[in-house]
Design a protein around this motif. Structure first.
Motif, PDB file in Angstrom:
ATOM      1  N   PHE A 147       0.845  -1.195   0.000  1.00 54.60           N
ATOM      2  CA  PHE A 147       0.000   0.000   0.000  1.00 54.60           C
ATOM      3  C   PHE A 147       0.881   1.245   0.000  1.00 54.60           C
ATOM      4  O   PHE A 147       2.002   1.212   0.487  1.00 54.60           O
ATOM      5  N   ASP A 148       0.292   2.316  -0.522  1.00 52.79           N
ATOM      6  CA  ASP A 148       1.025   3.572  -0.564  1.00 52.79           C
ATOM      7  C   ASP A 148       0.677   4.373   0.690  1.00 52.79           C
ATOM      8  O   ASP A 148      -0.274   5.150   0.693  1.00 52.79           O
ATOM      9  N   VAL A 149       1.414   4.165   1.788  1.00 55.52           N
ATOM     10  CA  VAL A 149       1.068   4.890   3.022  1.00 55.52           C
ATOM     11  C   VAL A 149       1.664   6.301   2.957  1.00 55.52           C
ATOM     12  O   VAL A 149       2.737   6.490   2.398  1.00 55.52           O
ATOM     13  N   PRO A 150       0.960   7.310   3.518  1.00 54.03           N
ATOM     14  CA  PRO A 150       1.406   8.704   3.344  1.00 54.03           C
ATOM     15  C   PRO A 150       2.794   8.986   3.922  1.00 54.03           C
ATOM     16  O   PRO A 150       3.563   9.755   3.362  1.00 54.03           O
ATOM     17  N   GLY A 151       3.111   8.394   5.070  1.00 53.55           N
ATOM     18  CA  GLY A 151       4.439   8.612   5.667  1.00 53.55           C
ATOM     19  C   GLY A 151       4.691  10.057   6.067  1.00 53.55           C
ATOM     20  O   GLY A 151       5.820  10.541   6.017  1.00 53.55           O
ATOM     21  N   VAL A 152       3.634  10.756   6.494  1.00 58.58           N
ATOM     22  CA  VAL A 152       3.784  12.169   6.866  1.00 58.58           C
ATOM     23  C   VAL A 152       4.084  12.263   8.366  1.00 58.58           C
ATOM     24  O   VAL A 152       3.454  11.581   9.171  1.00 58.58           O
ATOM     25  N   ARG A 153       5.046  13.117   8.726  1.00 59.61           N
ATOM     26  CA  ARG A 153       5.329  13.342  10.159  1.00 59.61           C
ATOM     27  C   ARG A 153       4.271  14.237  10.748  1.00 59.61           C
ATOM     28  O   ARG A 153       3.908  15.251  10.149  1.00 59.61           O
ATOM     29  N   VAL A 154       3.776  13.870  11.914  1.00 60.06           N
ATOM     30  CA  VAL A 154       2.728  14.665  12.558  1.00 60.06           C
ATOM     31  C   VAL A 154       3.194  14.989  13.968  1.00 60.06           C
ATOM     32  O   VAL A 154       3.657  14.107  14.691  1.00 60.06           O
ATOM     33  N   THR A 155       3.081  16.258  14.341  1.00 57.20           N
ATOM     34  CA  THR A 155       3.468  16.604  15.714  1.00 57.20           C
ATOM     35  C   THR A 155       2.264  16.444  16.648  1.00 57.20           C
ATOM     36  O   THR A 155       1.119  16.571  16.226  1.00 57.20           O
ATOM     37  N   ASP A 156       2.548  16.186  17.911  1.00 53.42           N
ATOM     38  CA  ASP A 156       1.480  16.059  18.903  1.00 53.42           C
ATOM     39  C   ASP A 156       0.791  17.406  19.097  1.00 53.42           C
ATOM     40  O   ASP A 156       1.392  18.449  18.829  1.00 53.42           O
ATOM     41  N   PRO A 157      -0.455  17.418  19.598  1.00 50.23           N
ATOM     42  CA  PRO A 157      -1.095  18.695  19.941  1.00 50.23           C
ATOM     43  C   PRO A 157      -0.174  19.507  20.855  1.00 50.23           C
ATOM     44  O   PRO A 157       0.528  18.937  21.701  1.00 50.23           O
ATOM     45  N   LYS A 158      -0.194  20.822  20.666  1.00 48.95           N
ATOM     46  CA  LYS A 158       0.808  21.687  21.320  1.00 48.95           C
ATOM     47  C   LYS A 158       0.856  21.514  22.848  1.00 48.95           C
ATOM     48  O   LYS A 158       1.937  21.418  23.435  1.00 48.95           O
ATOM     49  N   ALA A 159      -0.306  21.468  23.467  1.00 49.53           N
ATOM     50  CA  ALA A 159      -0.310  21.429  24.940  1.00 49.53           C
ATOM     51  C   ALA A 159       0.037  20.040  25.488  1.00 49.53           C
ATOM     52  O   ALA A 159       0.318  19.890  26.674  1.00 49.53           O
ATOM     53  N   ALA A 160       0.012  19.011  24.642  1.00 48.91           N
ATOM     54  CA  ALA A 160       0.284  17.647  25.110  1.00 48.91           C
ATOM     55  C   ALA A 160       1.774  17.487  25.388  1.00 48.91           C
ATOM     56  O   ALA A 160       2.598  17.894  24.578  1.00 48.91           O
ATOM     57  N   GLN A 161       2.090  16.910  26.520  1.00 52.71           N
ATOM     58  CA  GLN A 161       3.505  16.777  26.862  1.00 52.71           C
ATOM     59  C   GLN A 161       3.929  15.310  26.937  1.00 52.71           C
ATOM     60  O   GLN A 161       4.770  14.924  27.743  1.00 52.71           O
ATOM     61  N   CYS A 162       3.347  14.522  26.022  1.00 49.06           N
ATOM     62  CA  CYS A 162       3.635  13.092  25.993  1.00 49.06           C
ATOM     63  C   CYS A 162       5.147  12.835  25.843  1.00 49.06           C
ATOM     64  O   CYS A 162       5.692  11.941  26.482  1.00 49.06           O
ATOM     65  N   GLY A 163       5.796  13.626  24.980  1.00 46.39           N
ATOM     66  CA  GLY A 163       7.226  13.416  24.742  1.00 46.39           C
ATOM     67  C   GLY A 163       8.047  13.592  26.004  1.00 46.39           C
ATOM     68  O   GLY A 163       8.934  12.783  26.299  1.00 46.39           O
ATOM     69  N   GLU A 164       7.749  14.636  26.762  1.00 44.17           N
ATOM     70  CA  GLU A 164       8.516  14.893  27.997  1.00 44.17           C
ATOM     71  C   GLU A 164       8.267  13.792  29.024  1.00 44.17           C
ATOM     72  O   GLU A 164       9.165  13.420  29.768  1.00 44.17           O
ATOM     73  N   ILE A 165       7.043  13.275  29.044  1.00 43.03           N
ATOM     74  CA  ILE A 165       6.755  12.176  29.983  1.00 43.03           C
ATOM     75  C   ILE A 165       7.543  10.935  29.559  1.00 43.03           C
ATOM     76  O   ILE A 165       8.145  10.255  30.399  1.00 43.03           O
ATOM     77  N   LEU A 166       7.558  10.658  28.252  1.00 39.35           N
ATOM     78  CA  LEU A 166       8.263   9.461  27.773  1.00 39.35           C
ATOM     79  C   LEU A 166       9.762   9.536  28.014  1.00 39.35           C
ATOM     80  O   LEU A 166      10.420   8.521  28.216  1.00 39.35           O
ATOM     81  N   LYS A 167      10.295  10.756  27.987  1.00 37.66           N
ATOM     82  CA  LYS A 167      11.737  10.903  28.248  1.00 37.66           C
ATOM     83  C   LYS A 167      12.039  10.899  29.734  1.00 37.66           C
ATOM     84  O   LYS A 167      13.182  10.899  30.138  1.00 37.66           O
ATOM     85  N   GLY A 168      10.985  10.944  30.559  1.00 39.98           N
ATOM     86  CA  GLY A 168      11.200  10.964  32.005  1.00 39.98           C
ATOM     87  C   GLY A 168      11.528  12.353  32.520  1.00 39.98           C
ATOM     88  O   GLY A 168      11.931  12.525  33.667  1.00 39.98           O
TER      89      GLY A 168
END
Ligand code: SF4
Length: 372
Positions: free
Chosen positions: A303-324
């Protein structure tokens, strides 16, 4: 119940807590990362944090597979089910993970053929039963689940089932741990090593933690006694100035890993040059893709998947939680806009997500920040 009751024995737990108190230096602050999301849940479910001295800070690691999947990959997977005649299958915890256009469950509600399965073999069975449809399995997980995908691919090849494919998002834990150790934001003293992943990988892959970074790591089980004993062992190593890999979870984890499972993975997968992790960015050789021998079952080649990078919603801090770097209550959306009924990030969805663990079990009185 065998292997449960003896690991929850109150007297044994009191003994290990006393051992922790004996080993600890009261003038030192300890930062210990539990790599696995299952450990995060065990800590809060059993109230283990309340048994530990205040100067032990537990930092949640990236070991929750749906949590580290970036939104763009969710979108890519969901684009597959928009191809006519396609059925998308996924594990239950994947069904509520949001992409930019909704979750797999919401796609299902809008009429797409998205089905929850308990194993990739279930998806293969659907393909056998519905030969006029194409069945794609949305594969996620660390080395814990990758062998079941590998064995399903081998089975599909053996049976000549060609209306089946895998959208592969399997990741490997060691490069993520290395990325965390190399992060300038993060200062850690030791790791509680992942119990489930290590049943497949064994203990040897973690030798770099002690050899290259001088940190102790203790592979741990998930019961209260397991985790407290692992913390006690870490404290002994730190007090004695040692940095070694120890296997507390010997009843499950073989030192050299599960050889047949590793062999099946080697037959079917190869390392991607790089892969994006939510919160950690692109990490080289940190994920698996189907090898050329299995190109006919590779959804990304079919399949031809879009492969587009998407950033998380601005106020979401999932990345900082995942990094500890932050704790869940420090995200402005925690418990308000983002809750288990209406999750904004995958960490609030998965049974291994740190935000879900805090929401369900924790008192919201954590220290302000995890690291200096
Ligand atoms: S509370 Fe929600 S948005 Fe905030 S970090 Fe957790 S999952 Fe992400």
């Amino acid at each position: 119940m065998k292997y449960v009751d003896e690991y929850r024995d109150p007297q044994l737990i009191r003994n290990v807590v006393r051992e922790i108190e004996r080993q600890i230096d009261p003038d030192r602050h300890y930062r210990i990362m539990e790599v696995c999301g299952g450990h995060t849940h065990a800590i809060y479910r059993h109230g283990l944090k309340d048994l530990l001295p205040d100067n032990i800070e537990l930092i949640h690691g990236p070991g929750c597979p749906v949590c580290v999947l970036p939104m763009g990959r969710v979108d890519d997977g969901l684009s597959i089910v928009e191809h006519p005649g396609t059925i998308l299958t996924a594990f239950g915890d994947m069904m509520r993970v949001p992409g930019t256009r909704g979750t797999p469950l919401e796609f299902k509600a809008r009429g797409s053929d998205v089905r929850m399965v308990y194993s990739p073999l279930d998806a293969l069975r659907i393909a056998q039963n519905e030969p006029d449809r194409h069945v794609c399995f949305f594969a996620i997980g660390f080395e814990t689940t990758a062998p079941s995908t590998a064995l399903t691919l081998l089975r599909a090849k053996e049976l000549g089932i060609t209306n089946f494919s895998v959208f592969c998002n399997h990741v490997t834990i060691v490069p993520a741990m290395r990325a965390i150790l190399d992060s300038p934001d993060m200062r850690l003293d030791a790791f509680i090593g992942p119990g489930h992943v290590s049943t497949v990988t064994g203990c040897r892959p973690y030798e770099f933690v002690s050899r290259d970074y001088g940190k102790p790591i203790v592979i741990s089980g998930f019961e209260p006694l397991d985790m407290l004993e692992s913390i006690a062992r870490i404290l002994v190593q730190l007090r004695e100035g040692r940095a070694e890999v120890e296997n507390q979870y010997r009843r499950i984890v073989p030192w050299d890993g599960n050889i047949p499972a590793l062999r099946a993975m080697a037959q079917t997968f190869e390392l991607r040059p790089y892969f994006e992790w939510r919160g950690l960015g692109f990490i080289s050789q940190s994920a698996l893709k189907l090898s050329d021998a299995f190109a006919a079952w590779d959804a990304e080649r079919i399949f031809d998947v879009p492969g587009v990078r998407v950033t998380d919603p601005k106020a979401a801090q999932c990345g900082e939680i995942l990094k500890g770097v932050l704790k869940p209550p420090q995200c402005k959306l925690f418990g308000k806009e983002c809750n288990p009924e209406h999750p904004i990030g995958a960490l609030m969805v998965s049974s291994e997500g740190a935000c879900a663990a805090y929401y369900r079990y924790a008192r919201i009185d954590e220290p302000a920040a995890a690291t200096a």
